[in-house]
Scaffold this motif. Structure first.
Motif, PDB file in Angstrom:
ATOM      1  N   ILE A  47     -21.840  54.095   3.841  1.00 52.71           N
ATOM      2  CA  ILE A  47     -20.531  54.502   4.365  1.00 52.71           C
ATOM      3  C   ILE A  47     -19.455  53.512   3.932  1.00 52.71           C
ATOM      4  CG2 ILE A  47     -19.164  54.726   6.500  1.00 52.71           C
ATOM      5  CD1 ILE A  47     -21.689  56.046   7.749  1.00 52.71           C
ATOM      6  N   ARG A  51     -17.059  55.439   1.600  1.00 52.57           N
ATOM      7  CA  ARG A  51     -15.977  55.897   2.478  1.00 52.57           C
ATOM      8  C   ARG A  51     -15.854  57.432   2.501  1.00 52.57           C
ATOM      9  NH1 ARG A  51     -14.245  51.123   3.423  1.00 52.57           N
ATOM     10  NH2 ARG A  51     -12.441  51.512   4.700  1.00 52.57           N
ATOM     11  N   ASP A  53     -15.261  61.343   3.617  1.00 52.41           N
ATOM     12  CA  ASP A  53     -14.215  61.999   4.407  1.00 52.41           C
ATOM     13  C   ASP A  53     -14.809  62.710   5.626  1.00 52.41           C
ATOM     14  OD1 ASP A  53     -11.973  61.465   2.563  1.00 52.41           O
ATOM     15  OD2 ASP A  53     -13.084  62.784   1.213  1.00 52.41           O
ATOM     16  N   ILE A  54     -16.039  63.191   5.460  1.00 50.27           N
ATOM     17  CA  ILE A  54     -16.734  63.907   6.532  1.00 50.27           C
ATOM     18  C   ILE A  54     -18.205  63.503   6.472  1.00 50.27           C
ATOM     19  CG2 ILE A  54     -17.483  66.194   7.363  1.00 50.27           C
ATOM     20  CD1 ILE A  54     -14.903  67.359   6.278  1.00 50.27           C
ATOM     21  N   PHE A  79     -13.790  53.524  10.637  1.00 52.51           N
ATOM     22  CA  PHE A  79     -14.356  54.859  10.426  1.00 52.51           C
ATOM     23  C   PHE A  79     -14.295  55.769  11.645  1.00 52.51           C
ATOM     24  CE2 PHE A  79     -16.607  51.874   7.584  1.00 52.51           C
ATOM     25  CZ  PHE A  79     -16.112  52.356   6.378  1.00 52.51           C
ATOM     26  N   LYS A  81     -12.072  57.588  12.898  1.00 55.39           N
ATOM     27  CA  LYS A  81     -11.380  58.868  12.703  1.00 55.39           C
ATOM     28  C   LYS A  81     -12.130  59.793  11.727  1.00 55.39           C
ATOM     29  CE  LYS A  81      -6.567  57.756  13.840  1.00 55.39           C
ATOM     30  NZ  LYS A  81      -6.915  57.029  15.009  1.00 55.39           N
ATOM     31  N   THR A  82     -13.194  59.298  11.102  1.00 57.13           N
ATOM     32  CA  THR A  82     -13.978  60.119  10.187  1.00 57.13           C
ATOM     33  C   THR A  82     -14.744  61.170  10.996  1.00 57.13           C
ATOM     34  OG1 THR A  82     -14.263  58.209   8.746  1.00 57.13           O
ATOM     35  CG2 THR A  82     -15.742  60.080   8.368  1.00 57.13           C
ATOM     36  N   HIS A 124     -12.368  70.439   9.487  1.00 54.36           N
ATOM     37  CA  HIS A 124     -12.105  69.000   9.557  1.00 54.36           C
ATOM     38  C   HIS A 124     -11.279  68.499   8.385  1.00 54.36           C
ATOM     39  CE1 HIS A 124     -14.394  68.663  13.177  1.00 54.36           C
ATOM     40  NE2 HIS A 124     -15.327  69.410  12.611  1.00 54.36           N
ATOM     41  N   GLN A 128      -7.663  66.368   8.671  1.00 56.04           N
ATOM     42  CA  GLN A 128      -7.422  65.084   8.016  1.00 56.04           C
ATOM     43  C   GLN A 128      -6.156  65.092   7.176  1.00 56.04           C
ATOM     44  OE1 GLN A 128     -11.122  63.738   6.117  1.00 56.04           O
ATOM     45  NE2 GLN A 128     -11.140  62.339   7.833  1.00 56.04           N
TER      46      GLN A 128
END
Length: 130
Positions: A47, A51, A53-54, A79, A81-82, A124, A128
């Protein structure tokens, strides 16, 4: 026409090779960049590097289960808010409630359809970019 998500990084965490491979194929066809992990420990190191997004995470995994993995992701300020979508073969209220408690954004029951997978991503991805 099916939705496509170019430039979207999606992580799939599942100890089942079949689920990882199937999900990866479906998501790659939708234009996603897919990162897979075999369990929570594997995922946590990836992760930070990738990085995503979902994140899709299976609940039943050895060593670090989906609830623990989700809690660790959501407790990290970088993370939190992921979106994390829990995957489970159990469709119980208790499992869904426990998923919400650890911060999961959604819950998909296995076996999920291609449509359900893409709908979850669409919901989702829109949040974002909003």
């Amino acid at each position: 026409m099916e939705p496509t998500f170019p430039d979207l990084k999606v992580m799939v965490i599942d100890d089942s090779k079949t689920i990882r491979r199937t999900t990866e194929t479906l998501l790659a066809k939708a234009g996603c960049e897919v990162i897979t992990a075999i369990d929570g420990f594997d995922a946590l190191s990836k992760i930070a590097d990738h990085r995503p997004d979902i994140i899709f995470v299976d609940i039943m995994m050895p060593r670090l289960d989906g609830y623990q993995t989700c809690a660790l992701i959501k407790n990290n300020s970088e993370f939190k808010k992921t979106p994390v979508i829990m995957l489970s073969s159990k469709d119980g209220l208790f499992d869904k409630a426990k998923g919400r408690i650890v911060g999961a954004d959604q819950y998909l029951t296995k076996p999920f359809s291609k449509g359900e997978l893409l709908e979850a991503i669409a919901a989702h991805a829109e949040k974002q970019s909003a």
